[in-house]
Design an enzyme around this catalytic site. Structure first.
Site, short mmCIF file in Angstrom:
data_model
loop_
_atom_site.label_atom_id
_atom_site.label_comp_id
_atom_site.label_asym_id
_atom_site.label_seq_id
_atom_site.Cartn_x
_atom_site.Cartn_y
_atom_site.Cartn_z
N GLU A 37 7.13 -2.04 4.78
CA GLU A 37 7.20 -1.04 5.86
C GLU A 37 6.95 -1.72 7.21
O GLU A 37 7.44 -1.28 8.24
CB GLU A 37 6.18 0.08 5.62
CG GLU A 37 6.54 1.37 6.36
CD GLU A 37 5.68 2.57 5.96
OE1 GLU A 37 6.24 3.67 5.81
OE2 GLU A 37 4.45 2.41 5.81
N HIS A 97 6.19 -11.78 -20.56
CA HIS A 97 6.95 -11.26 -21.70
C HIS A 97 7.97 -10.24 -21.22
O HIS A 97 8.43 -9.40 -21.98
CB HIS A 97 5.98 -10.67 -22.72
CG HIS A 97 5.01 -11.69 -23.18
ND1 HIS A 97 5.28 -12.57 -24.20
CD2 HIS A 97 3.81 -12.06 -22.67
CE1 HIS A 97 4.26 -13.41 -24.34
NE2 HIS A 97 3.37 -13.11 -23.41
N LYS A 137 13.01 11.18 6.44
CA LYS A 137 12.27 12.46 6.49
C LYS A 137 13.13 13.53 7.14
O LYS A 137 13.17 14.67 6.70
CB LYS A 137 10.99 12.29 7.31
CG LYS A 137 9.85 11.61 6.60
CD LYS A 137 8.63 11.64 7.49
CE LYS A 137 7.55 10.70 7.00
NZ LYS A 137 6.48 10.50 7.97
O1 LIG Z 1 -0.94 9.71 6.47
P1 LIG Z 1 0.35 10.41 6.71
O2 LIG Z 1 0.56 10.76 8.15
O3 LIG Z 1 0.49 11.60 5.81
O4 LIG Z 1 1.51 9.41 6.37
C1 LIG Z 1 1.69 8.88 5.09
C2 LIG Z 1 2.67 7.76 5.10
O5 LIG Z 1 3.91 8.18 5.62
C3 LIG Z 1 4.43 7.20 6.50
O6 LIG Z 1 4.23 7.65 7.79
C4 LIG Z 1 5.87 6.96 6.33
O7 LIG Z 1 6.50 7.98 5.70
C5 LIG Z 1 3.62 5.98 6.18
O8 LIG Z 1 3.69 5.05 7.17
C6 LIG Z 1 2.30 6.59 5.94
O9 LIG Z 1 1.44 5.70 5.31
#
Ligand SMILES: O=P(O)(O)OC[C@H]1O[C@](O)(CO)[C@@H](O)[C@@H]1O
Length: 531
Positions: free
Chosen positions: A324, A353, A457
């Site tokens: 990431e 294995h 997202k």
């Molecule tokens: O702690 P949050 O804001 O729920 O985010 C969870 C995760 O989602 C992200 O923002 C990416 O989807 C990550 O970087 C982060 O660790």
């Protein structure tokens, strides 16, 4: 290279930290002195940037944020008094809360002691706590932790079923920096439903870890519903570097893990990785090796092989930290560079294995990092054969695999620690956090944003919006329709495949959608709604 020259190379490059009792061996990476020297100017620039980052520069230019996870373990280097106080107050609050939960001063609404923890979070708000729990929690911890780290209904059911009758003595931790991550919100609502079904007051057993301001929807809920408590997550700590913030420290402390030792190990490692002589800086040695292996373009994957069951989740934890952070399209100057290093792994010797066959003989698109732990177990081992224990086998397999890979031209790094303790785990986390930071500057990218994740997202949110439109239409339509007709009626003909997939999922889940016709030709299916 013959064995004696290799032994000399091993000693020439060996890094050892006496306080941490930690070794880094990069002798089985194939670089030579001229490569090393050619990299020194780049390292000089990277070290300068890393130092500025620690001093509180806006190191995340897109999000206009400081990057301050280093301050968490040494508040004296925080850029101002306010931040220093925030960190210290938070630590005091974590310890105080933990002590009260352990002693029973904080009880369930029925006056019982808490027995279990249910941690709800995802990504950086889950992977660190999962890794640390597996590495360090006692077999019978003070509170037994369970995780919901996805919006998979079946996964949620499994976790809640494990807890079952102990829900009434289970403390819930909802962990989300942003307070708006859908998977975490869903896990929270599902858990709340389970509590209410048992006549329990969810809010009085729930604690949040989030940014305590209006940007966090979770924080709003905490206030509206009067949750048991809330711990701060700071704007300047990224999810993937949050294990030594409240995100990792609160669950660890509640499980009975020594969080001061974790912080101390990280602090010691931070000091070691501030060193500007590459050969004396363990994180720089890792970054140098990564750069060499992948030509500074991530051409080779990083295969993590801890030879210790308790470190199994280290590779999964590092997968987020590295990928990431480093997996970026644009560099800091806006050029398309498509950077990254793919990380995967599991544990040795188990993997011997499984996929080690390919590592030894197949496509040479990786380098290995062995994590070696010298101490086998607390008690003395039995001898399985004369002078041989099971730990000797594990150690022998590690050496053997390293040798076999080297003999076939496959590079490896070995990180060695004496034992898996809170102190060494804190140090390992800090080691890789800094290696990622240095490497990112070597290849000139921003390690602290994740625009690609945001894109996914948004796309998911538009699918759910489409589902609402589709269902509104079908529920108000008594006739059966084809998928094309549905798409046309809501003016979304470009989204026909997405509509088909939404309907197929709904029909598999008793949601009133029936698909009639031959499944091999989705265009001919008739969609009916029956309550
Ligand atoms: O702690 P949050 O804001 O729920 O985010 C969870 C995760 O989602 C992200 O923002 C990416 O989807 C990550 O970087 C982060 O660790």
């Amino acid at each position: 290279m013959d064995n004696l020259r290799l032994w000399q190379r091993y000693q020439d490059w060996l890094y050892y930290h006496p306080t941490l009792d930690l070794y880094i061996d990069v002798s089985r990476m194939g670089f030579d002195d001229s490569f090393y020297e050619s990299m020194l100017p780049k390292f000089a620039v990277a070290f300068e940037s890393v130092a500025k980052l620690e001093q509180g520069a806006i190191a995340n230019p897109d999000e206009k944020r400081m990057v301050g996870h280093y301050w968490l373990r040494n508040t004296d280097i925080a850029p101002n008094q306010e931040i220093k106080r925030e960190i210290e107050d938070c630590l005091v609050k974590i310890k105080d809360f933990t002590q009260k939960v352990h002693s029973g001063a904080i009880k369930t609404p029925f006056g019982e002691k808490f027995t279990d923890l249910l941690s709800i979070g995802i990504g950086g708000s889950a992977l660190g706590p999962q890794f640390v729990s597996q590495a360090l929690a006692d077999i019978n911890p003070q509170l037994k932790i369970h995780f919901i780290d996805n919006t998979d209904p079946d996964g949620i059911d499994r976790t809640l079923t494990q807890i079952k009758d102990r829900l009434k003595t289970t403390l819930v931790l909802v962990i989300s920096k942003s307070g708006g991550t859908p998977e975490t919100r869903n896990g929270m609502l599902e858990a709340k439903h389970a509590y209410e079904k048992q006549g329990l007051n969810f809010a009085r057993q729930a604690v949040a870890i989030t940014m305590m301001d209006d940007s966090s929807k979770l924080y709003q809920i905490v206030q509206e519903e009067d949750w048991l408590d809330c711990f701060p997550m700071f704007d300047w700590v990224g999810g993937r570097t949050s294990e030594l913030s409240s995100v990792g420290l609160l669950p660890a402390a509640l499980e009975g893990i020594d969080i001061d030792a974790m912080l101390a190990g990280a602090k010691e490692m931070d000091i070691a990785t501030r060193e500007t002589n590459v050969k004396n800086n363990p994180s720089a040695l890792l970054a140098l090796s990564w750069y060499y292996a992948g030509n500074g373009r991530g051409e080779k994957d990083m295969v993590m092989l801890p030879y210790k069951d308790s470190l199994l989740l280290f590779s999964r934890y590092l997968q987020q930290l590295v990928m990431e952070s480093l997996g970026k399209e644009k560099d800091l100057d806006g050029n398309s560079v498509y950077q990254g290093i793919a990380v995967y792994g599991n544990k040795g010797s188990t993997d011997q294995h499984a996929y080690v066959q390919q590592l030894r003989e197949g496509i040479s698109n990786f380098f290995v990092t062995f994590i070696e732990v010298l101490k086998d177990r607390e008690t003395k081992s039995i001898e399985l054969e004369k002078n041989v224990t099971s730990g000797d086998y594990l150690s022998g397999f590690l050496q053997g695999t390293r040798q076999a890979l080297y003999d076939n031209g496959r590079d490896s790094i070995t990180v060695t620690v004496n034992e898996v303790t809170p102190y060494t785990v804190g140090a390992l986390i800090a080691l890789y956090e800094r290696a990622v930071s240095i490497y990112a500057y070597l290849v000139n990218i921003n390690a602290y944003h994740q625009p690609g994740v945001e894109a996914g997202k948004k796309a998911a949110a538009s699918i759910l919006a489409l589902q609402k439109e589709v269902l509104d239409l079908i529920q108000n339509n008594s006739q059966s329709l084809t998928i094309q007709e549905i798409a046309d009626k809501i003016d979304k003909s470009q989204d026909i495949e997405a509509i088909y997939k939404i309907l197929r999922h709904l029909s598999a889940n008793n949601r009133g959608i029936h698909l009639e016709g031959d499944r091999i030709s989705p265009s001919n299916l008739q969609v009916k709604y029956m309550k």
